[in-house]
Design a protein around this motif. Structure first.
Motif, PDB file in Angstrom:
ATOM      1  N   PHE A  63      23.233  38.182  22.302  1.00  0.00           N
ATOM      2  CA  PHE A  63      23.623  39.526  22.833  1.00  0.00           C
ATOM      3  C   PHE A  63      25.484  39.805  22.722  1.00  0.00           C
ATOM      4  O   PHE A  63      25.581  40.604  22.678  1.00  0.00           O
ATOM      5  N   HIS A  64      25.736  38.922  24.105  1.00  0.00           N
ATOM      6  CA  HIS A  64      26.638  39.462  25.037  1.00  0.00           C
ATOM      7  C   HIS A  64      27.677  38.739  23.532  1.00  0.00           C
ATOM      8  O   HIS A  64      28.507  39.585  24.438  1.00  0.00           O
ATOM      9  N   ILE A  65      27.926  38.062  22.819  1.00  0.00           N
ATOM     10  CA  ILE A  65      28.878  37.437  21.794  1.00  0.00           C
ATOM     11  C   ILE A  65      29.212  38.640  20.541  1.00  0.00           C
ATOM     12  O   ILE A  65      29.887  38.805  20.292  1.00  0.00           O
ATOM     13  N   LEU A  66      27.528  38.481  20.465  1.00  0.00           N
ATOM     14  CA  LEU A  66      27.597  39.427  19.134  1.00  0.00           C
ATOM     15  C   LEU A  66      26.960  40.926  19.357  1.00  0.00           C
ATOM     16  O   LEU A  66      28.422  41.745  18.447  1.00  0.00           O
ATOM     17  N   SER A  67      27.137  41.373  20.153  1.00  0.00           N
ATOM     18  CA  SER A  67      27.142  43.255  20.421  1.00  0.00           C
ATOM     19  C   SER A  67      28.970  43.190  20.773  1.00  0.00           C
ATOM     20  O   SER A  67      29.297  44.896  20.627  1.00  0.00           O
ATOM     21  N   ARG A  68      29.691  41.934  21.613  1.00  0.00           N
ATOM     22  CA  ARG A  68      30.480  42.592  21.534  1.00  0.00           C
ATOM     23  C   ARG A  68      31.957  42.716  20.331  1.00  0.00           C
ATOM     24  O   ARG A  68      33.305  42.576  20.151  1.00  0.00           O
ATOM     25  N   GLY A  69      31.570  42.090  19.344  1.00  0.00           N
ATOM     26  CA  GLY A  69      31.955  41.637  17.963  1.00  0.00           C
ATOM     27  C   GLY A  69      32.857  40.318  18.234  1.00  0.00           C
ATOM     28  O   GLY A  69      34.071  40.185  17.195  1.00  0.00           O
ATOM     29  N   HIS A  70      32.446  39.266  18.983  1.00  0.00           N
ATOM     30  CA  HIS A  70      33.271  38.389  19.189  1.00  0.00           C
ATOM     31  C   HIS A  70      33.281  37.596  17.792  1.00  0.00           C
ATOM     32  O   HIS A  70      31.200  36.983  17.793  1.00  0.00           O
ATOM     33  N   ASP A  71      33.583  36.057  17.368  1.00  0.00           N
ATOM     34  CA  ASP A  71      33.402  35.389  16.061  1.00  0.00           C
ATOM     35  C   ASP A  71      32.635  34.564  17.268  1.00  0.00           C
ATOM     36  O   ASP A  71      33.064  33.622  17.889  1.00  0.00           O
ATOM     37  N   PRO A  72      31.561  34.204  16.265  1.00  0.00           N
ATOM     38  CA  PRO A  72      30.756  32.680  17.330  1.00  0.00           C
ATOM     39  C   PRO A  72      30.959  31.699  16.799  1.00  0.00           C
ATOM     40  O   PRO A  72      31.147  30.751  16.823  1.00  0.00           O
ATOM     41  N   ALA A  73      31.948  31.271  15.492  1.00  0.00           N
ATOM     42  CA  ALA A  73      32.311  30.366  15.313  1.00  0.00           C
ATOM     43  C   ALA A  73      33.093  29.186  16.013  1.00  0.00           C
ATOM     44  O   ALA A  73      32.914  27.825  15.997  1.00  0.00           O
ATOM     45  N   GLY A  74      33.613  29.854  17.608  1.00  0.00           N
ATOM     46  CA  GLY A  74      34.481  29.140  17.775  1.00  0.00           C
ATOM     47  C   GLY A  74      33.671  28.706  19.057  1.00  0.00           C
ATOM     48  O   GLY A  74      33.662  28.078  19.746  1.00  0.00           O
ATOM     49  N   ILE A  75      32.155  28.618  18.736  1.00  0.00           N
ATOM     50  CA  ILE A  75      31.067  28.030  19.690  1.00  0.00           C
ATOM     51  C   ILE A  75      30.818  26.476  18.876  1.00  0.00           C
ATOM     52  O   ILE A  75      30.213  25.705  19.686  1.00  0.00           O
ATOM     53  N   ARG A  76      31.450  25.816  18.061  1.00  0.00           N
ATOM     54  CA  ARG A  76      31.597  24.769  16.909  1.00  0.00           C
ATOM     55  C   ARG A  76      32.405  23.948  18.055  1.00  0.00           C
ATOM     56  O   ARG A  76      32.758  22.874  17.912  1.00  0.00           O
ATOM     57  N   GLU A  77      33.680  24.553  17.980  1.00  0.00           N
ATOM     58  CA  GLU A  77      34.622  24.049  19.323  1.00  0.00           C
ATOM     59  C   GLU A  77      34.002  23.059  20.535  1.00  0.00           C
ATOM     60  O   GLU A  77      34.645  22.512  21.475  1.00  0.00           O
ATOM     61  N   ILE A  78      32.928  23.429  21.170  1.00  0.00           N
ATOM     62  CA  ILE A  78      32.447  23.307  22.637  1.00  0.00           C
ATOM     63  C   ILE A  78      31.331  22.458  22.197  1.00  0.00           C
ATOM     64  O   ILE A  78      30.691  22.232  21.716  1.00  0.00           O
ATOM     65  N   PRO A  79      31.900  21.026  23.467  1.00  0.00           N
ATOM     66  CA  PRO A  79      30.919  19.702  22.967  1.00  0.00           C
ATOM     67  C   PRO A  79      28.985  20.475  23.246  1.00  0.00           C
ATOM     68  O   PRO A  79      28.968  20.489  24.292  1.00  0.00           O
ATOM     69  N   GLY A  80      28.315  19.373  22.521  1.00  0.00           N
ATOM     70  CA  GLY A  80      27.198  20.246  22.539  1.00  0.00           C
ATOM     71  C   GLY A  80      26.413  20.045  24.280  1.00  0.00           C
ATOM     72  O   GLY A  80      25.860  20.734  24.757  1.00  0.00           O
ATOM     73  N   GLU A  81      27.379  18.952  24.406  1.00  0.00           N
ATOM     74  CA  GLU A  81      26.979  18.339  25.707  1.00  0.00           C
ATOM     75  C   GLU A  81      26.483  19.448  26.773  1.00  0.00           C
ATOM     76  O   GLU A  81      26.091  19.185  28.020  1.00  0.00           O
ATOM     77  N   ARG A  82      28.056  20.184  27.128  1.00  0.00           N
ATOM     78  CA  ARG A  82      28.957  21.318  27.413  1.00  0.00           C
ATOM     79  C   ARG A  82      27.547  22.464  27.137  1.00  0.00           C
ATOM     80  O   ARG A  82      27.978  23.425  27.865  1.00  0.00           O
ATOM     81  N   ILE A  83      27.234  22.177  26.216  1.00  0.00           N
ATOM     82  CA  ILE A  83      26.249  23.688  26.177  1.00  0.00           C
ATOM     83  C   ILE A  83      25.426  23.146  26.766  1.00  0.00           C
ATOM     84  O   ILE A  83      24.035  22.665  26.577  1.00  0.00           O
ATOM     85  N   PHE A  84      24.406  24.027  28.214  1.00  0.00           N
ATOM     86  CA  PHE A  84      23.759  23.770  28.971  1.00  0.00           C
ATOM     87  C   PHE A  84      22.262  25.529  28.621  1.00  0.00           C
ATOM     88  O   PHE A  84      21.135  24.347  28.477  1.00  0.00           O
ATOM     89  N   PHE A  85      22.544  25.899  28.501  1.00  0.00           N
ATOM     90  CA  PHE A  85      21.572  26.756  27.778  1.00  0.00           C
ATOM     91  C   PHE A  85      22.236  27.442  26.488  1.00  0.00           C
ATOM     92  O   PHE A  85      23.461  27.803  26.140  1.00  0.00           O
ATOM     93  N   VAL A  86      20.382  28.166  25.561  1.00  0.00           N
ATOM     94  CA  VAL A  86      21.253  28.772  24.474  1.00  0.00           C
ATOM     95  C   VAL A  86      20.170  30.035  24.818  1.00  0.00           C
ATOM     96  O   VAL A  86      18.647  29.681  24.563  1.00  0.00           O
ATOM     97  N   GLN A  87      20.231  31.423  24.877  1.00  0.00           N
ATOM     98  CA  GLN A  87      19.809  32.421  24.760  1.00  0.00           C
ATOM     99  C   GLN A  87      19.796  33.237  23.043  1.00  0.00           C
ATOM    100  O   GLN A  87      20.910  33.376  22.862  1.00  0.00           O
ATOM    101  N   LEU A  88      18.991  33.835  22.821  1.00  0.00           N
ATOM    102  CA  LEU A  88      18.868  34.371  21.835  1.00  0.00           C
ATOM    103  C   LEU A  88      18.138  35.986  22.278  1.00  0.00           C
ATOM    104  O   LEU A  88      17.088  35.908  22.218  1.00  0.00           O
ATOM    105  N   ALA A  89      18.890  36.828  21.108  1.00  0.00           N
ATOM    106  CA  ALA A  89      18.287  38.727  21.164  1.00  0.00           C
ATOM    107  C   ALA A  89      18.914  39.029  19.285  1.00  0.00           C
ATOM    108  O   ALA A  89      19.948  39.036  20.009  1.00  0.00           O
ATOM    109  N   ASP A  90      18.331  39.434  18.905  1.00  0.00           N
ATOM    110  CA  ASP A  90      18.823  40.390  18.222  1.00  0.00           C
ATOM    111  C   ASP A  90      18.655  41.601  19.439  1.00  0.00           C
ATOM    112  O   ASP A  90      18.522  42.301  19.510  1.00  0.00           O
TER     113      ASP A  90
END
Length: 612
Positions: free
Chosen positions: A163-190
């Motif tokens: 929600f915090h990413i897509l509601s602001r229209g931020h490009d989520p493609a940049g997520i791929r540049e974050i190392p997976g082990e440094r992503i501690f949690f993922v929350q989903l909402a439509d």
């Protein structure tokens, strides 16, 4: 799933999540604070239920502050970390500062997160830092990641919230540049697209995946390609979900997550570890509609006057069948004492009934069961959130489905302009409309093709149209104004079946001669129609005479006529010309007002048949 998604006390929420099939939960701090159970008791209950406690949230306003405020942050954090150890949770969500931030400096925020990470590590806890869409300085996940990089602490990572990413229209493609082990949690909402401040939008109007407008399939794809291997968790703030039964809402949430998993797997076959649902094509057509009442004779008379043929009575049940073209209407008087006519079920023709059954089972969709005997065709069904039973049967290669042969002693076929069922319009209780949309999209592969608000005499009627890929199956879902739901208003709360016709004018004339009650349309409508649309006087006069309503687009024309309402059901007969794909939405307010007037006239004994 976050416990904030559903209603009830914390213990009730945990049990609902376990029953729905979730693996773990996020514990929302206010739920724990208000619980009479100790953290140790909550931890033990979760273990007994087979749930992991994966996140404690939220800890707010921890960075971007002066030294005196940060000292208070550390004291607060020490107490929270001790609590988390008792609870058995090792990840805490820390939100970007919205209230006490005074320093707009990534180095300062990073230094403070690093110090917080040192304290957390002493307790075996990790910090998931999240950029809130309304953060005072940090409101973009990319800046949150830069701060985490600068902190350079193994106990400090990021939390990504769709929600915090897509509601602001931020490009989520940049997520791929974050190392997976440094992503501690993922929350989903439509969420639906809304012109609203992002805080109010977030706190009141989030939806489960598949119920809104966000591209969660793409978002999850980016997260998984980054190498993230942790939980995918729902965090949905929604006023309706927090008022309704927690077990039902949890089941809806789990179904949405399973549907999302299937969609991500199909969109990107290179991703591993995802499970697709059984393949099942969208329905290839309507099989039947079923109306239940203690006495169905009024519906029988209506269908006879509309040119339907009686196909006889079921050989073991008080059920009759009427048909015209490929349209089939089942009238059921079984277990219906005291009931006025209502639309109880719809049937779909499907190309692979077995695959549909496996898909329904995989989605944990509630099933409907009816008694059948050995010599009878067994039709499987699910229960939609609004209570409608939805059957599916293998489409016949030619002729009629096998179950039709169970009806005996029918009358001779009557020639009719009716060719089939064009659409079925259902009125849904306000609290289940989003769940209903998910039910039909996830289970039967329909999609939302349009949404509109229709003004009626008691307020707006919200409407969204679901359809299959080729729009052979069309299913408008309507939400009546709450005042009508409370009063049981007959117009806005009625479901209706629309039958397609080769010539709706011929049907209307023949039906009138047979005495069919057609909904009277006011003369004002035709005066307005003459001003809006260039029609020959003869055509306009015929429309007026037959109480037909009319719509036109660049693609084609739409002529339709309504019957009177019986109980909670009415019928519509439609003729589509050219490539017209709508439903005459502009005529709906006229229909709603005409139904309201007709209902009042019937109650006073003044309702008559179509004027000649």
């Amino acid at each position: 799933m976050a416990t904030v998604c559903i209603s009830g006390a914390l213990v009730d929420k945990l049990r609902a999540c376990a029953e729905a099939g979730f693996d773990g939960v996020e514990v929302f701090e206010p739920d724990l604070v208000s619980a009479p159970e100790s953290p140790e008791e909550i931890r033990a209950l979760a273990a007994r239920l087979g749930l992991t406690l994966d996140l404690y949230q939220p800890m707010r306003d921890v960075e971007g502050v002066d030294d005196a405020e940060f000292a208070r942050v550390l004291r607060r954090a020490e107490a929270k970390f001790r609590l988390m150890r008792r609870l058995g949770v090792d990840v805490v969500l820390c939100c970007s500062n919205v209230a006490t931030a005074t320093i707009d400096d990534d180095e300062v925020s990073a230094r403070q997160l690093r110090a917080l990470g040192d304290l957390a590590a002493e307790h075996g806890i990790r910090i998931a830092f999240e950029a809130l869409a309304w953060g005072r300085y940090i409101d973009d996940y990319r800046r949150a990641w830069r701060v985490v990089e600068l902190a350079a602490h193994p106990a400090v990572g990021v939390c990504l919230d769709s929600f915090h990413i897509l509601s602001r229209g931020h490009d989520p493609a940049g997520i791929r540049e974050i190392p997976g082990e440094r992503i501690f949690f993922v929350q989903l909402a439509d969420a639906p697209r809304m012109e609203l401040d992002v805080l109010s939008w977030s706190r009141h109007h989030r939806l489960f995946p598949g119920e809104g407008s966000f591209d969660l399939v793409g978002f999850v794809g980016h997260v998984l390609h980054a190498g993230y291997a942790g939980p995918l968790s729902l965090e949905v703030f929604n006023d309706t979900f927090r008022q309704t039964d927690p077990a039902r809402t949890a089941a809806q949430a789990r179904r949405s997550l399973r549907h999302l998993e299937d969609a991500v797997a199909r969109a990107d076959p290179s991703l591993t570890g995802l499970e697709m649902l059984p393949d099942s094509a969208a329905p290839s057509g309507f099989d039947f509609v079923e109306i239940i009442a203690e006495d169905t004779s009024t519906i029988e008379h209506l269908l006879a006057r509309a040119g339907f043929t009686s196909r006889g009575r079921h050989r073991t049940k008080p059920v009759t069948l009427w048909s015209a073209g490929r349209a089939r209407v089942v009238l059921n008087e079984q277990h219906a004492r005291g009931r006025t006519p209502y639309l109880a079920a719809i049937g779909f023709e499907v190309d692979d009934a077995s695959a549909m059954s496996r898909r329904v089972a995989a989605l944990r969709t509630p099933r409907a069961y009816r008694r059948t005997y050995d010599a009878e065709e067994e039709l499987e069904a699910a229960v939609a959130p609004g209570g409608t039973e939805v059957f599916w049967a293998q489409a016949a290669d030619e002729g009629e489905p096998a179950w039709v042969s169970e009806f005996e002693h029918g009358g001779p076929r009557i020639a009719s302009p009716v060719t089939g069922i064009d659409h079925v319009s259902l009125t849904e209780p306000w609290q289940v409309i989003d769940e209903s949309a998910l039910f039909y999209t996830a289970t039967f592969g329909l999609r939302t093709v349009s949404a509109t608000d229709v003004p009626g005499p008691q307020g707006l009627v919200q409407s969204r149209v679901l359809a299959g890929p080729d729009e052979v199956v069309r299913l408008p879902l309507n939400v009546a104004p709450p005042i009508l739901a409370e009063r049981g208003g007959p117009a806005a709360l009625s479901a209706h079946v629309a039958f397609s016709c080769a010539d709706v004018r011929a049907l209307a004339r023949a039906a009138h001669l047979r005495g069919l009650d057609i909904l009277p349309i006011p003369a004002n409508y035709y005066e307005d129609l003459a001003a809006r649309v260039d029609l020959d006087d003869d055509v306009l006069a015929e429309l007026r005479e037959l109480n037909l309503v009319y719509d036109r687009t660049d693609a084609g024309e739409y002529l339709h006529v309504y019957t009177a309402t019986i109980g909670n059901v009415f019928f519509e007969f439609v003729e589509r010309r050219g490539d017209y794909a709508g439903f005459g939405a502009g005529n709906a307010p006229v229909r709603l007002n005409a139904q309201s007037a007709s209902s009042a006239a019937r109650e006073s004994g003044g309702f008559g048949r179509v004027r000649a």
